[in-house]
Design a protein around this motif. Structure first.
Motif, PDB file in Angstrom:
ATOM      1  N   SER A   4     -14.373  -9.404  -1.544  1.00  0.00           N
ATOM      2  CA  SER A   4     -14.216 -10.249  -2.727  1.00  0.00           C
ATOM      3  C   SER A   4     -13.955  -9.385  -3.960  1.00  0.00           C
ATOM      4  O   SER A   4     -14.099  -8.163  -3.919  1.00  0.00           O
ATOM      5  N   ASP A   5     -13.602 -10.044  -5.048  1.00  0.00           N
ATOM      6  CA  ASP A   5     -13.445  -9.332  -6.310  1.00  0.00           C
ATOM      7  C   ASP A   5     -14.731  -8.617  -6.696  1.00  0.00           C
ATOM      8  O   ASP A   5     -14.708  -7.559  -7.296  1.00  0.00           O
ATOM      9  N   GLY A   6     -15.855  -9.220  -6.328  1.00  0.00           N
ATOM     10  CA  GLY A   6     -17.143  -8.598  -6.627  1.00  0.00           C
ATOM     11  C   GLY A   6     -17.314  -7.258  -5.932  1.00  0.00           C
ATOM     12  O   GLY A   6     -17.907  -6.339  -6.489  1.00  0.00           O
ATOM     13  N   HIS A   7     -16.781  -7.150  -4.712  1.00  0.00           N
ATOM     14  CA  HIS A   7     -16.842  -5.869  -3.999  1.00  0.00           C
ATOM     15  C   HIS A   7     -16.078  -4.805  -4.779  1.00  0.00           C
ATOM     16  O   HIS A   7     -16.414  -3.627  -4.747  1.00  0.00           O
ATOM     17  N   ILE A   8     -14.992  -5.241  -5.424  1.00  0.00           N
ATOM     18  CA  ILE A   8     -14.112  -4.281  -6.078  1.00  0.00           C
ATOM     19  C   ILE A   8     -14.563  -3.978  -7.506  1.00  0.00           C
ATOM     20  O   ILE A   8     -14.591  -2.833  -7.920  1.00  0.00           O
ATOM     21  N   ALA A  31      -5.894   0.363  -7.281  1.00  0.00           N
ATOM     22  CA  ALA A  31      -5.585   0.873  -5.940  1.00  0.00           C
ATOM     23  C   ALA A  31      -6.467   0.190  -4.885  1.00  0.00           C
ATOM     24  O   ALA A  31      -6.004  -0.124  -3.792  1.00  0.00           O
ATOM     25  N   LEU A  32      -7.732  -0.059  -5.227  1.00  0.00           N
ATOM     26  CA  LEU A  32      -8.632  -0.768  -4.309  1.00  0.00           C
ATOM     27  C   LEU A  32      -8.110  -2.162  -4.010  1.00  0.00           C
ATOM     28  O   LEU A  32      -8.153  -2.626  -2.867  1.00  0.00           O
ATOM     29  N   ARG A  33      -7.625  -2.830  -5.047  1.00  0.00           N
ATOM     30  CA  ARG A  33      -7.088  -4.182  -4.862  1.00  0.00           C
ATOM     31  C   ARG A  33      -5.868  -4.153  -3.934  1.00  0.00           C
ATOM     32  O   ARG A  33      -5.692  -5.048  -3.112  1.00  0.00           O
ATOM     33  N   ASP A  34      -5.029  -3.127  -4.075  1.00  0.00           N
ATOM     34  CA  ASP A  34      -3.866  -2.981  -3.184  1.00  0.00           C
ATOM     35  C   ASP A  34      -4.313  -2.822  -1.730  1.00  0.00           C
ATOM     36  O   ASP A  34      -3.737  -3.428  -0.830  1.00  0.00           O
ATOM     37  N   VAL A  35      -5.310  -1.980  -1.522  1.00  0.00           N
ATOM     38  CA  VAL A  35      -5.828  -1.760  -0.164  1.00  0.00           C
ATOM     39  C   VAL A  35      -6.368  -3.080   0.386  1.00  0.00           C
ATOM     40  O   VAL A  35      -6.053  -3.467   1.517  1.00  0.00           O
ATOM     41  N   ALA A  36      -7.159  -3.785  -0.416  1.00  0.00           N
ATOM     42  CA  ALA A  36      -7.754  -5.043   0.034  1.00  0.00           C
ATOM     43  C   ALA A  36      -6.666  -6.069   0.347  1.00  0.00           C
ATOM     44  O   ALA A  36      -6.706  -6.746   1.372  1.00  0.00           O
ATOM     45  N   ARG A  37      -5.680  -6.165  -0.536  1.00  0.00           N
ATOM     46  CA  ARG A  37      -4.609  -7.160  -0.362  1.00  0.00           C
ATOM     47  C   ARG A  37      -3.802  -6.862   0.899  1.00  0.00           C
ATOM     48  O   ARG A  37      -3.456  -7.740   1.663  1.00  0.00           O
ATOM     49  N   GLY A  49     -18.135  -6.716  12.572  1.00  0.00           N
ATOM     50  CA  GLY A  49     -18.278  -6.573  11.130  1.00  0.00           C
ATOM     51  C   GLY A  49     -17.603  -5.340  10.562  1.00  0.00           C
ATOM     52  O   GLY A  49     -17.746  -5.019   9.399  1.00  0.00           O
ATOM     53  N   LYS A  50     -16.867  -4.616  11.362  1.00  0.00           N
ATOM     54  CA  LYS A  50     -16.232  -3.380  10.889  1.00  0.00           C
ATOM     55  C   LYS A  50     -14.724  -3.542  10.857  1.00  0.00           C
ATOM     56  O   LYS A  50     -14.127  -4.072  11.780  1.00  0.00           O
ATOM     57  N   VAL A  51     -14.141  -3.051   9.794  1.00  0.00           N
ATOM     58  CA  VAL A  51     -12.686  -3.012   9.689  1.00  0.00           C
ATOM     59  C   VAL A  51     -12.327  -1.543   9.714  1.00  0.00           C
ATOM     60  O   VAL A  51     -12.980  -0.745   9.053  1.00  0.00           O
ATOM     61  N   ASN A  52     -11.312  -1.197  10.465  1.00  0.00           N
ATOM     62  CA  ASN A  52     -10.855   0.180  10.386  1.00  0.00           C
ATOM     63  C   ASN A  52      -9.478   0.193   9.756  1.00  0.00           C
ATOM     64  O   ASN A  52      -8.516  -0.268  10.334  1.00  0.00           O
ATOM     65  N   ILE A  53      -9.433   0.703   8.558  1.00  0.00           N
ATOM     66  CA  ILE A  53      -8.186   0.756   7.813  1.00  0.00           C
ATOM     67  C   ILE A  53      -7.515   2.087   8.121  1.00  0.00           C
ATOM     68  O   ILE A  53      -8.180   3.121   8.204  1.00  0.00           O
ATOM     69  N   ASP A  54      -6.207   2.039   8.275  1.00  0.00           N
ATOM     70  CA  ASP A  54      -5.453   3.261   8.519  1.00  0.00           C
ATOM     71  C   ASP A  54      -5.470   4.109   7.253  1.00  0.00           C
ATOM     72  O   ASP A  54      -4.858   3.767   6.251  1.00  0.00           O
ATOM     73  N   THR A  55      -6.198   5.230   7.305  1.00  0.00           N
ATOM     74  CA  THR A  55      -6.343   6.065   6.112  1.00  0.00           C
ATOM     75  C   THR A  55      -5.055   6.790   5.747  1.00  0.00           C
ATOM     76  O   THR A  55      -4.955   7.363   4.677  1.00  0.00           O
ATOM     77  N   ASN A  56      -4.072   6.766   6.638  1.00  0.00           N
ATOM     78  CA  ASN A  56      -2.781   7.390   6.307  1.00  0.00           C
ATOM     79  C   ASN A  56      -1.803   6.395   5.684  1.00  0.00           C
ATOM     80  O   ASN A  56      -0.678   6.762   5.357  1.00  0.00           O
ATOM     81  N   SER A  57      -2.239   5.153   5.526  1.00  0.00           N
ATOM     82  CA  SER A  57      -1.337   4.162   4.939  1.00  0.00           C
ATOM     83  C   SER A  57      -1.069   4.518   3.476  1.00  0.00           C
ATOM     84  O   SER A  57      -1.901   5.150   2.821  1.00  0.00           O
ATOM     85  N   PRO A  58       0.090   4.121   2.955  1.00  0.00           N
ATOM     86  CA  PRO A  58       0.427   4.451   1.560  1.00  0.00           C
ATOM     87  C   PRO A  58      -0.604   3.923   0.571  1.00  0.00           C
ATOM     88  O   PRO A  58      -0.898   4.592  -0.414  1.00  0.00           O
ATOM     89  N   ALA A  66      -5.776   8.171  -6.778  1.00  0.00           N
ATOM     90  CA  ALA A  66      -6.307   7.544  -7.995  1.00  0.00           C
ATOM     91  C   ALA A  66      -7.782   7.907  -8.189  1.00  0.00           C
ATOM     92  O   ALA A  66      -8.239   8.100  -9.320  1.00  0.00           O
ATOM     93  N   ALA A  67      -8.504   8.013  -7.074  1.00  0.00           N
ATOM     94  CA  ALA A  67      -9.949   8.228  -7.146  1.00  0.00           C
ATOM     95  C   ALA A  67     -10.334   9.686  -7.391  1.00  0.00           C
ATOM     96  O   ALA A  67     -11.409   9.965  -7.918  1.00  0.00           O
ATOM     97  N   MET A  68      -9.464  10.622  -7.010  1.00  0.00           N
ATOM     98  CA  MET A  68      -9.821  12.048  -7.101  1.00  0.00           C
ATOM     99  C   MET A  68     -10.352  12.476  -8.470  1.00  0.00           C
ATOM    100  O   MET A  68     -11.415  13.088  -8.554  1.00  0.00           O
ATOM    101  N   PRO A  69      -9.629  12.184  -9.565  1.00  0.00           N
ATOM    102  CA  PRO A  69     -10.128  12.636 -10.871  1.00  0.00           C
ATOM    103  C   PRO A  69     -11.502  12.053 -11.201  1.00  0.00           C
ATOM    104  O   PRO A  69     -12.344  12.737 -11.791  1.00  0.00           O
ATOM    105  N   LEU A  70     -11.733  10.812 -10.780  1.00  0.00           N
ATOM    106  CA  LEU A  70     -13.032  10.187 -11.022  1.00  0.00           C
ATOM    107  C   LEU A  70     -14.098  10.814 -10.124  1.00  0.00           C
ATOM    108  O   LEU A  70     -15.184  11.167 -10.594  1.00  0.00           O
TER     109      LEU A  70
END
Length: 98
Positions: A4-8, A31-37, A49-58, A66-70
């Motif tokens: 949900s938006d709350g997760h993000i 970027a999180l919203r893009d991944v979720a969408r 209850g587990k989703v495995n997202i392809d970590t090599n996806s664009p 996006a997250a590295m500097p943070l």
């Protein structure tokens, strides 16, 4: 949806970002919203209850960039919160590298 938006948007509050850190958040959130969408659409019935997202996806690569500097500016307690979020949305491999 599964994420949900709350997760993000929720982690921003839990992370208690400093004024220096907060300027990096909008790029991470977008970027999180893009991944979720892209990866979590229609995954309401996830086996175990587990989703495995392809970590090599664009989208995930964009999120990592996006997250590295943070991430470099986070305290240990904040990094722990980020790892939890990554696991919730199915980025176990990414979580283990934070």
């Amino acid at each position: 949806g599964f994420v949900s938006d709350g997760h993000i948007s929720g982690p921003k509050g839990r992370l208690r970002l400093t004024s220096e850190q907060v300027e990096y958040w909008p790029a991470v959130e977008a970027a999180l919203r893009d991944v979720a969408r892209t990866h979590l659409r229609g995954t309401k019935h996830v086996f175990g209850g587990k989703v495995n997202i392809d970590t090599n996806s664009p989208e995930v690569q964009k999120l990592i960039w996006a997250a590295m500097p943070l991430l470099m500016r986070l305290r240990d307690d904040q990094k722990s919160e980020v790892r939890k979020l990554a696991r919730v949305i199915g980025l176990e491999q990414v979580a283990s590298q934070i």
